[in-house]
Write a protein that holds these residues in place. Structure first.
Motif, PDB file in Angstrom:
ATOM      1  N   LYS A  87     -15.093  64.321  50.882  1.00  0.00           N
ATOM      2  CA  LYS A  87     -14.757  64.747  52.247  1.00  0.00           C
ATOM      3  C   LYS A  87     -14.025  63.663  53.032  1.00  0.00           C
ATOM      4  N   GLU A  88     -13.193  62.901  52.333  1.00  0.00           N
ATOM      5  CA  GLU A  88     -12.399  61.831  52.967  1.00  0.00           C
ATOM      6  C   GLU A  88     -10.979  62.358  53.198  1.00  0.00           C
ATOM      7  N   TYR A  89     -10.864  63.290  54.112  1.00  0.00           N
ATOM      8  CA  TYR A  89      -9.584  63.952  54.355  1.00  0.00           C
ATOM      9  C   TYR A  89      -8.568  63.009  55.002  1.00  0.00           C
ATOM     10  N   ASP A  90      -9.071  61.991  55.690  1.00  0.00           N
ATOM     11  CA  ASP A  90      -8.159  61.011  56.273  1.00  0.00           C
ATOM     12  C   ASP A  90      -7.442  60.220  55.183  1.00  0.00           C
ATOM     13  N   LYS A  91      -8.129  59.952  54.089  1.00  0.00           N
ATOM     14  CA  LYS A  91      -7.509  59.234  52.976  1.00  0.00           C
ATOM     15  C   LYS A  91      -6.522  60.140  52.234  1.00  0.00           C
ATOM     16  N   MET A  92      -6.786  61.432  52.235  1.00  0.00           N
ATOM     17  CA  MET A  92      -5.822  62.374  51.654  1.00  0.00           C
ATOM     18  C   MET A  92      -4.519  62.329  52.452  1.00  0.00           C
ATOM     19  N   TYR A  93      -4.675  62.242  53.775  1.00  0.00           N
ATOM     20  CA  TYR A  93      -3.490  62.204  54.648  1.00  0.00           C
ATOM     21  C   TYR A  93      -2.648  60.964  54.380  1.00  0.00           C
ATOM     22  N   GLU A  94      -3.292  59.851  54.024  1.00  0.00           N
ATOM     23  CA  GLU A  94      -2.561  58.621  53.721  1.00  0.00           C
ATOM     24  C   GLU A  94      -1.664  58.767  52.492  1.00  0.00           C
ATOM     25  N   LEU A  95      -2.012  59.728  51.640  1.00  0.00           N
ATOM     26  CA  LEU A  95      -1.274  59.897  50.388  1.00  0.00           C
ATOM     27  C   LEU A  95      -0.110  60.887  50.500  1.00  0.00           C
ATOM     28  N   ILE A  96       0.172  61.423  51.683  1.00  0.00           N
ATOM     29  CA  ILE A  96       1.337  62.311  51.828  1.00  0.00           C
ATOM     30  C   ILE A  96       2.498  61.513  52.431  1.00  0.00           C
ATOM     31  N   ASN A  97       3.702  61.950  52.121  1.00  0.00           N
ATOM     32  CA  ASN A  97       4.866  61.145  52.509  1.00  0.00           C
ATOM     33  C   ASN A  97       5.222  61.314  53.989  1.00  0.00           C
ATOM     34  N   GLU A  98       6.140  60.486  54.454  1.00  0.00           N
ATOM     35  CA  GLU A  98       6.500  60.465  55.875  1.00  0.00           C
ATOM     36  C   GLU A  98       7.088  61.786  56.337  1.00  0.00           C
ATOM     37  N   GLU A  99       7.868  62.404  55.504  1.00  0.00           N
ATOM     38  CA  GLU A  99       8.478  63.698  55.873  1.00  0.00           C
ATOM     39  C   GLU A  99       7.396  64.732  56.129  1.00  0.00           C
ATOM     40  N   SER A 100       6.354  64.731  55.296  1.00  0.00           N
ATOM     41  CA  SER A 100       5.239  65.670  55.485  1.00  0.00           C
ATOM     42  C   SER A 100       4.469  65.345  56.757  1.00  0.00           C
ATOM     43  N   LYS A 101       4.304  64.070  57.033  1.00  0.00           N
ATOM     44  CA  LYS A 101       3.559  63.670  58.214  1.00  0.00           C
ATOM     45  C   LYS A 101       4.275  64.062  59.496  1.00  0.00           C
ATOM     46  N   GLN A 102       5.598  64.217  59.418  1.00  0.00           N
ATOM     47  CA  GLN A 102       6.349  64.656  60.596  1.00  0.00           C
ATOM     48  C   GLN A 102       6.097  66.127  60.908  1.00  0.00           C
ATOM     49  N   SER A 103       5.674  66.892  59.876  1.00  0.00           N
ATOM     50  CA  SER A 103       5.440  68.327  60.081  1.00  0.00           C
ATOM     51  C   SER A 103       3.972  68.654  60.357  1.00  0.00           C
ATOM     52  N   VAL A 104       3.048  67.727  60.082  1.00  0.00           N
ATOM     53  CA  VAL A 104       1.630  67.976  60.339  1.00  0.00           C
ATOM     54  C   VAL A 104       0.971  66.677  60.790  1.00  0.00           C
ATOM     55  N   THR A 105       0.274  66.751  61.909  1.00  0.00           N
ATOM     56  CA  THR A 105      -0.416  65.562  62.414  1.00  0.00           C
ATOM     57  C   THR A 105      -1.660  65.289  61.587  1.00  0.00           C
ATOM     58  N   SER A 106      -2.174  64.091  61.724  1.00  0.00           N
ATOM     59  CA  SER A 106      -3.393  63.726  61.003  1.00  0.00           C
ATOM     60  C   SER A 106      -4.546  64.645  61.398  1.00  0.00           C
ATOM     61  N   GLU A 107      -4.651  64.928  62.703  1.00  0.00           N
ATOM     62  CA  GLU A 107      -5.750  65.778  63.181  1.00  0.00           C
ATOM     63  C   GLU A 107      -5.651  67.180  62.598  1.00  0.00           C
ATOM     64  N   ASP A 108      -4.453  67.758  62.606  1.00  0.00           N
ATOM     65  CA  ASP A 108      -4.269  69.116  62.084  1.00  0.00           C
ATOM     66  C   ASP A 108      -4.487  69.155  60.572  1.00  0.00           C
ATOM     67  N   PHE A 109      -4.005  68.123  59.899  1.00  0.00           N
ATOM     68  CA  PHE A 109      -4.168  68.067  58.445  1.00  0.00           C
ATOM     69  C   PHE A 109      -5.656  68.016  58.080  1.00  0.00           C
ATOM     70  N   ILE A 110      -6.380  67.128  58.740  1.00  0.00           N
ATOM     71  CA  ILE A 110      -7.824  66.969  58.457  1.00  0.00           C
ATOM     72  C   ILE A 110      -8.558  68.269  58.775  1.00  0.00           C
ATOM     73  N   ALA A 111      -8.263  68.868  59.917  1.00  0.00           N
ATOM     74  CA  ALA A 111      -8.936  70.107  60.318  1.00  0.00           C
ATOM     75  C   ALA A 111      -8.649  71.240  59.334  1.00  0.00           C
ATOM     76  N   ARG A 112      -7.395  71.333  58.910  1.00  0.00           N
ATOM     77  CA  ARG A 112      -6.988  72.407  57.990  1.00  0.00           C
ATOM     78  C   ARG A 112      -7.727  72.279  56.651  1.00  0.00           C
ATOM     79  N   ASN A 113      -7.673  71.096  56.067  1.00  0.00           N
ATOM     80  CA  ASN A 113      -8.297  70.886  54.758  1.00  0.00           C
ATOM     81  C   ASN A 113      -9.824  70.962  54.837  1.00  0.00           C
ATOM     82  N   GLN A 114     -10.370  70.385  55.876  1.00  0.00           N
ATOM     83  CA  GLN A 114     -11.829  70.417  56.021  1.00  0.00           C
ATOM     84  C   GLN A 114     -12.339  71.841  56.173  1.00  0.00           C
TER      85      GLN A 114
END
Length: 728
Positions: free
Chosen positions: A77-104
């Motif tokens: 359940k370390e979704y923040d670490k999953m976010y670290e592994l996506i590239n910059e282009e992906s991070k521009q389309s989804v924020t850390s908060e939205d990414f964590i909430a979606r996956n969790q």
């Protein structure tokens, strides 16, 4: 000097050559091992049990390593670490908060576990990145989900990673888009029923009345009406207002406030009825007179025998936050119920069933795009008991006003036919919602209606004498024909006892074993205990199940012969001989021991789960020798058949019965005149071929000045008349 230098150089030169060869070989082994592992990883199923741990100086250099590390974080359940592994282009389309909430929300919502990937193909020929094809498998609340998928990774030179993932929602599930959501639908099973031996309902589906409010029909100022409603339903106004303020409530919603017992068709139409029915009618009329109040049928857990079987069946309640924490991953939801006591708790796992579950992808309009996994609902199993509902009801009604326990069993099969404790509570009250007033009254009642007496250990008094007689015969310390002599109504061994004497109600002459059982002679059995001795008596009682758990579905108190360890004094030993002293016996245990006299010395194991093909089990084989068991049974038959027998009031001409009465004194000292008495009567059909064989073991508190054990004998006579269907 020059020669020594050359020899020195040659010697060290050879060492260096050897060193280089060793290093070369080690390097070659490492290269071969690395190559083999790389090939293995590319074509092997990988179980992701823990994330890769990275030191600051370590870089993940392959796309496969990056993908495995990414998916390993799901179970931790370390979704923040999953976010670290996506590239910059992906991070521009989804924020850390939205990414964590979606996956969790998705992974925890489906209860993802045992996540595994099997890499099937890696294309890393491009300098810009790599494409990985893989098969993914994970366990969920709806079972296993498996699917093929593909991940695209791009190269990077920053941080600990050489590759980063080009993330999109389809990495979770291939058909998932940004506007889709993953839906988990839970269907709760139907709870199994509890049935008696004849299929009669002890606990199961029933219909009650749900009293609720339609908010839009309330008066503009509903204060007075809500106060009236609260008073009629015995709930607080605050609890009603809280339910009305729930987010889902609309003007035309039916908001349930409380479940109450339903007026049957007969109760609604019969002209002459009980006071209770008239009260229910008046209550319903008053409820329906309040604007906005409606009464509708609702399905509930019902206990048809009510107070007669509540200590046996137990009850269910809505799960609490504590229950959910105590039973994780067992299928309990906030709307679930759980067994709290009795059979409901004992067979909770079998009765509750298994939730149905469907996991699907739905679009933004709420329509199902794809069902990912589904698990069919499995309703709970019905539990059938050996209990005879009619006998259970009859015993309750006979002893309802007493503080009592009743055990009924078939002495030849071990089937328990009834278990009753009085006074009692009504399991239905827990279903309808126990009011604080009722709960307080149950807890404050000095008769202790919540106290389950058939699970306790109690002073058996003279009902224990057949057991002492059997022990004396088994150890050879008594001769059944020996006349102890008429000691009158009081006796002491010698002056060392001081003022203490054993007293009895009837003189016995000749004072042999048979007459002592018939007349219930305390003095005879006090002498018998002294002949046996404390060491042998304790050893024999241990072999009869004392101080150990009784093999029965319901947990019962262990029987004892001393409060602490041993029977320590001569007086205590003498008192133990007639079921006093510190002897405490559980009623089910005592009933089982009586079965030994009906079965040639074999004690039958009592049981509650019904079997179509009855297979009696012996609990204590050869507990008594056959001749000893039959000798005691013969004396117990005369307890009932003889005019002088203490159980003669239960005599029948058509059926041979054997039994033993007991009156146990409960007082602070020998001189205490304010103490109470427990009345016992154990009785059984001594003919194995009789139709409907039965053994009853009844105990009633406070029989002093009510006839002692004779009070219980008369009650049991009525029960046996009903059971056998013949009035004597």
């Amino acid at each position: 000097m020059a020669k020594r230098r050359r020899r020195y150089q040659n010697r060290h030169g050879n060492r260096n050559k050897t060193k280089y060869i060793v290093i070369g070989i080690v390097g070659l082994v490492i290269m071969i091992t690395t190559l083999a592992l790389t090939l293995l990883v590319k074509n092997q199923k990988i179980t992701l049990k823990a994330p890769w741990t990275l030191e600051k100086s370590t870089r993940i250099k392959t796309p496969e390593e990056t993908l495995r590390t990414y998916f390993s974080y799901i179970e931790t359940k370390e979704y923040d670490k999953m976010y670290e592994l996506i590239n910059e282009e992906s991070k521009q389309s989804v924020t850390s908060e939205d990414f964590i909430a979606r996956n969790q929300k998705i992974y925890e919502g489906i209860e993802a576990s045992n996540v595994q990937i099997q890499i099937t193909q890696v294309d890393d020929s491009s300098e810009l990145g790599a494409a990985i094809s893989y098969d993914m498998t994970l366990q969920t609340a709806a079972g296993e989900i498996s699917f093929p998928n593909q991940a695209v990774l791009t190269t990077t030179k920053e941080g600990n990673y050489q590759y980063l993932i080009a993330w999109e929602d389809a990495l979770i599930f291939p058909n998932l888009t940004k506007t889709d959501r993953v839906k988990v639908s839970i269907s709760q099973p139907e709870r199994g029923a509890i049935l008696d031996r004849n299929g009669n309902l002890l606990a199961g589906k029933g219909v009650a009345s749900s009293v609720g409010i339609v908010p839009g029909k309330l008066n503009e100022d509903p204060t007075q009406d809500l106060n009236q409603l609260a008073e009629l339903l015995k709930v607080s106004v605050e609890s009603i207002e809280k339910k009305l303020s729930a987010k889902w409530v609309k003007d035309d919603s039916f908001v349930p406030i409380k479940t109450i017992s339903k007026l049957t068709e007969l109760e609604q139409t019969t002209r002459y009825t009980s006071d209770e029915t008239l009260e229910k009618r008046a209550r319903n009329d008053a409820l329906l007179s309040i604007p906005g109040v409606m009464i509708s049928d609702t399905q509930v857990r019902s206990y048809p025998l009510g107070k007669a079987a509540s200590h046996l069946t137990g009850y269910i309640q809505q799960v609490t936050a504590e229950d959910l924490e105590k039973h994780p991953n067992e299928g309990y939801l906030e709307t679930s119920v759980i067994g709290r006591s009795g059979m409901e708790a004992l067979y909770e796992k079998e009765l509750k069933g298994i939730n149905g579950c469907e996991i699907s992808i739905v679009n933004e309009e709420g329509k199902t795009k794809l069902v990912l996994a589904s698990l069919a609902t499995q309703d709970g199993k019905d539990i059938q008991l050996t209990i005879d509902a009619s006998l259970q009801q009859a015993l309750y009604e006979s002893f309802a006003e007493d503080k009592s326990s009743s055990v009924a069993m078939n002495p030849y099969t071990g089937e328990v036919l009834a278990l009753v404790s009085t006074p009692s509570f009504d399991s239905n009250d827990f279903v309808f919602g126990m009011s604080q007033e009722l709960w307080d009254s149950l807890n404050e009642d000095e008769r202790m209606p919540l106290y389950n007496r058939f699970r306790q250990k109690l002073v058996p008094g003279s009902s224990f004498k057949p057991i002492i007689a059997a022990v004396g015969l088994e150890t050879g310390d008594i001769n059944p024909e020996e006349d102890y002599g008429n000691a009158g109504l009081s006796w002491q061994k010698d002056a060392s006892w001081g003022n203490y004497k054993v007293t009895t109600l009837h003189e016995t002459s000749p004072a042999n074993l048979e007459n002592a059982i018939i007349n219930s002679d305390n003095i005879y059995f006090a002498k018998t205990a002294l002949k046996i001795g404390s060491e042998k008596l304790q050893s024999e009682l241990d072999q009869l199940g004392f101080n150990t758990d009784i093999p029965f579905e319901i947990g019962l108190s262990k029987s004892q012969y001393a409060n602490e360890g041993d029977i320590s004094t001569e007086i205590l030993l003498a008192d133990s001989g007639y079921g006093q002293g510190q002897i405490l016996v559980n009623p089910v245990h005592l009933a089982a021991l009586y079965s030994g006299f009906a079965n040639d010395g074999n004690v039958i194991k009592p049981y509650l789960l019904y079997q179509k093909q009855v297979q009696p089990q012996i609990w204590l084989a050869n507990a008594f020798q056959m001749e000893n068991a039959n000798l005691i049974k013969s004396a117990m038959e005369q307890v009932v058949s003889s005019e002088h027998g203490t159980g003669h009031a239960a005599y029948r001409e058509d059926i041979v019965l054997a039994g033993k009465t007991g009156t146990a004194e409960i007082k602070a000292s020998k001189e205490d005149k304010s103490g109470t008495e427990l009345g016992w009567f154990g009785i059984f059909t001594s003919d194995k071929e009789v139709d409907k064989p039965i053994l009853l073991m009844n105990m009633v508190e406070d029989v002093k000045e009510r006839g002692g054990s004779g009070y219980v004998v008369r009650k049991d006579k009525e029960i046996l008349d009903q059971y056998f269907g013949t009035q004597q």
